[in-house]
Enzyme design. Structure first.
Site, PDB file in Angstrom:
ATOM      1  N   CYS A 263       0.795  -1.235   0.000  1.00 14.18           N
ATOM      2  CA  CYS A 263       0.000   0.000   0.000  1.00 14.18           C
ATOM      3  C   CYS A 263       0.824   1.280   0.000  1.00 14.18           C
ATOM      4  CB  CYS A 263      -0.942   0.001   1.199  1.00 14.18           C
ATOM      5  SG  CYS A 263      -2.229  -1.230   1.020  1.00 14.18           S
TER       6      CYS A 263
HETATM    7  P1  NAD Z   1      -4.314  -8.914  -3.607  1.00 15.42           P
HETATM    8  O1  NAD Z   1      -3.421  -8.810  -4.796  1.00 15.42           O
HETATM    9  O2  NAD Z   1      -3.854  -9.648  -2.406  1.00 15.42           O
HETATM   10  O3  NAD Z   1      -5.708  -9.542  -4.050  1.00 15.42           O
HETATM   11  C1  NAD Z   1      -6.410  -9.175  -5.187  1.00 15.42           C
HETATM   12  C2  NAD Z   1      -7.191 -10.396  -5.676  1.00 15.42           C
HETATM   13  O4  NAD Z   1      -8.051 -10.003  -6.748  1.00 15.42           O
HETATM   14  C3  NAD Z   1      -6.314 -11.515  -6.238  1.00 15.42           C
HETATM   15  O5  NAD Z   1      -6.593 -12.716  -5.556  1.00 15.42           O
HETATM   16  C4  NAD Z   1      -6.717 -11.607  -7.715  1.00 15.42           C
HETATM   17  O6  NAD Z   1      -6.673 -12.925  -8.227  1.00 15.42           O
HETATM   18  C5  NAD Z   1      -8.147 -11.076  -7.653  1.00 15.42           C
HETATM   19  N1  NAD Z   1      -8.691 -10.599  -8.936  1.00 15.42           N
HETATM   20  C6  NAD Z   1      -8.095  -9.826  -9.874  1.00 15.42           C
HETATM   21  N2  NAD Z   1      -8.951  -9.596 -10.899  1.00 15.42           N
HETATM   22  C7  NAD Z   1     -10.118 -10.226 -10.593  1.00 15.42           C
HETATM   23  C8  NAD Z   1     -11.389 -10.350 -11.241  1.00 15.42           C
HETATM   24  N3  NAD Z   1     -11.641  -9.778 -12.427  1.00 15.42           N
HETATM   25  N4  NAD Z   1     -12.352 -11.086 -10.649  1.00 15.42           N
HETATM   26  C9  NAD Z   1     -12.122 -11.685  -9.456  1.00 15.42           C
HETATM   27  N5  NAD Z   1     -10.939 -11.595  -8.783  1.00 15.42           N
HETATM   28  C10 NAD Z   1      -9.955 -10.878  -9.345  1.00 15.42           C
HETATM   29  O7  NAD Z   1      -4.681  -7.398  -3.219  1.00 15.42           O
HETATM   30  P2  NAD Z   1      -4.987  -6.805  -1.763  1.00 15.42           P
HETATM   31  O8  NAD Z   1      -3.724  -6.627  -1.012  1.00 15.42           O
HETATM   32  O9  NAD Z   1      -6.100  -7.565  -1.151  1.00 15.42           O
HETATM   33  O10 NAD Z   1      -5.490  -5.345  -2.163  1.00 15.42           O
HETATM   34  C11 NAD Z   1      -6.718  -5.140  -2.804  1.00 15.42           C
HETATM   35  C12 NAD Z   1      -7.004  -3.658  -2.836  1.00 15.42           C
HETATM   36  O11 NAD Z   1      -7.147  -3.161  -1.501  1.00 15.42           O
HETATM   37  C13 NAD Z   1      -5.897  -2.806  -3.462  1.00 15.42           C
HETATM   38  O12 NAD Z   1      -6.475  -1.717  -4.120  1.00 15.42           O
HETATM   39  C14 NAD Z   1      -5.106  -2.331  -2.253  1.00 15.42           C
HETATM   40  O13 NAD Z   1      -4.419  -1.124  -2.503  1.00 15.42           O
HETATM   41  C15 NAD Z   1      -6.202  -2.130  -1.242  1.00 15.42           C
HETATM   42  N6  NAD Z   1      -5.775  -2.246   0.167  1.00 15.42           N
HETATM   43  C16 NAD Z   1      -4.919  -3.238   0.538  1.00 15.42           C
HETATM   44  C17 NAD Z   1      -4.547  -3.359   1.871  1.00 15.42           C
HETATM   45  C18 NAD Z   1      -3.565  -4.419   2.316  1.00 15.42           C
HETATM   46  O14 NAD Z   1      -3.068  -4.318   3.445  1.00 15.42           O
HETATM   47  N7  NAD Z   1      -3.257  -5.426   1.520  1.00 15.42           N
HETATM   48  C19 NAD Z   1      -5.069  -2.467   2.833  1.00 15.42           C
HETATM   49  C20 NAD Z   1      -5.967  -1.500   2.418  1.00 15.42           C
HETATM   50  C21 NAD Z   1      -6.316  -1.395   1.077  1.00 15.42           C
END
Ligand code: NAD
Length: 423
Positions: A263
């Site tokens: 992030c």
């Molecule tokens: P991640 O990469 O761990 O997970 C994303 C998931 O989305 C993956 O499993 C991927 O296969 C799936 N995906 C992609 N395209 C898809 C589709 N068309 N249909 C279904 N699934 C699909 O990402 P994350 O860390 O969970 O982050 C997600 C969002 O949240 C980002 O925008 C991130 O900036 C935000 N965020 C993350 C955190 C954190 O600590 N990881 C905290 C706050 C906000």
């Protein structure tokens, strides 16, 4: 309520499991069949303490799918939790958001009053200028009239995500749609924290500004820490005195190896790119990134100044994940350190309680160990890169190093004979 979760990574898996714990029916949807298989067997697709138990306990309310059109049918609302990584130039990459929005749009024509909640972090304007137009085009329906859209940014910290879900400092609900607002009000009814109802753009911006502020606070502490070290002043004692001022607060003042993770770096870069596209000069944000980019190099140079030429020296790295209690190595400071040690010709042994497997794919030449003791044996130097609590217990293990040169990037060790990067 019936909820579908689109994207079962760190945010989606936690959000879905916690809403199931609250009694909602949850369908987990991901294009990654391996993640869906794991959820089907009540296992978390990512490492997050306590998540397996939540998935197991709420199994009767949980379903799964690898197809959005199949998975969201019959649900009241869908949370978009797909990744929003950085492009080469630091700007936000909306590939996953766009394709998820297209698929949701295709499925919407069979549904009534569905609410789409954007939980992914997206730069201001994305929901209104990109997501809603795609939803309208693919569904041939109209936002507000036929479906609702809400921007509800996520503030969880990996490693304590379940606690953070149930005890948020605030919940931001960005929408100008009455039905969407009611759905979110209902979902978060039992949460006593402040709930801020804002425009969609304000909700999007609030997430970036929170992350940028925290990242800047860390870089500020690192800059002060670097100076304190030169002046032989303990920056942790200084920041204790500083943080007791309520206007400043004590968190995120820990000087060290800098911030990483999925992030902070990408969100600050996206905000910089957004500012520049709008004709602004984000001087402070750029400096926060610059300080952060230099910290891993400072750590390696400090090690080099104590060990000497690093060529063929055995260097132990304790900690690979970007923080403790996660297996996430995205933008981990350990990556920069390993890269530079390899360039210097060092032989690296590494240990992390959770993150050896993901790092193996990036650096196959590193020797991954099953314990800190194994990594430290016969090492000429050691770098501590992650604040895993178990490292606080290490003591006699350092005696098996060839040379007891320990450089601390996180201030987690409790033994005394180490040197801190900023202290
Ligand atoms: P991640 O990469 O761990 O997970 C994303 C998931 O989305 C993956 O499993 C991927 O296969 C799936 N995906 C992609 N395209 C898809 C589709 N068309 N249909 C279904 N699934 C699909 O990402 P994350 O860390 O969970 O982050 C997600 C969002 O949240 C980002 O925008 C991130 O900036 C935000 N965020 C993350 C955190 C954190 O600590 N990881 C905290 C706050 C906000």
């Amino acid at each position: 309520m019936k909820i579908s979760i689109i994207g079962c990574g760190y945010v989606g898996a936690v959000t879905g499991a916690c809403f199931a714990e609250l009694g909602n029916e949850v369908c987990f949807i991901d294009i990654d069949a391996k993640k869906i298989k794991k959820i089907e067997s009540h296992q978390s697709p990512i490492f997050e303490p306590g998540l397996d138990a939540f998935l197991e306990r709420n199994a009767s309310r949980i379903s799964t799918s690898t197809s959005i059109s199949e998975g969201i049918v019959g649900s009241d609302c869908s949370f978009i939790c797909v990744g929003t990584p950085s492009d080469e130039d630091g700007s936000i990459n909306l590939t996953y958001i766009k394709s998820a929005s297209e698929e949701i749009g295709d499925a919407l024509c069979n549904m009534k009053n569905h609410t789409i909640v954007v939980k992914s972090t997206v730069v201001p304007g994305t929901t209104e200028d990109v997501i809603i137009p795609i939803l309208e085009r693919n569904s041939a329906m109209e936002e507000k009239k036929n479906f609702s859209v809400v921007m509800n940014p996520e503030f969880l910290k990996e490693g304590s995500a379940l606690h953070d879900f149930f005890h948020p400092d605030r919940i931001i609900i960005g929408t100008n749609d009455e039905h969407g607002r009611k759905v979110l009000e209902e979902l978060y009814r039992s949460f006593p924290c402040p709930k801020l109802y804002t425009s969609i753009k304000t909700a999007e911006m609030t997430k970036y500004v929170s992350n940028a502020f925290l990242a800047t606070k860390i870089s500020f502490s690192n800059e002060i820490g670097n100076l304190c070290k030169k002046l032989d002043i303990n920056v942790y004692e200084v920041m204790k005195g500083v943080g007791l001022d309520h206007r400043i607060g004590s968190q995120f003042l820990n000087a060290g190896a800098g911030f990483g993770g999925s992030c902070f770096p990408k969100d600050v870069l996206a905000l910089i790119s957004l500012a520049e596209k709008n004709g602004e000069r984000p001087i402070l944000l750029k400096s926060a990134m610059e300080i952060n980019d230099h910290q891993p190099g400072r750590l390696v140079e400090l090690l080099k100044s104590r060990v000497g030429d690093l060529n063929n020296k055995r260097i132990a790295i304790l900690g690979l994940a970007f923080k403790d209690n996660t297996d996430d190595i995205r933008d981990s400071r350990a990556i920069n350190v390993i890269r530079s040690l390899i360039d210097y010709g060092a032989n690296i042994t590494a240990y992390d309680p959770m993150a050896c497997e993901p790092m193996k794919k990036k650096f196959p030449s590193v020797i991954y160990c099953c314990s800190a003791a194994e990594a430290l044996k016969d090492a000429d130097g050691c770098l501590v890169m992650t604040e895993w609590p178990e490292f606080a217990q290490l003591n006699h293990e350092f005696n098996n190093m060839r040379k007891k040169i320990i450089i601390e990037g996180r201030r987690i060790l409790s033994c005394e004979d180490y040197e801190g990067i900023c202290w």
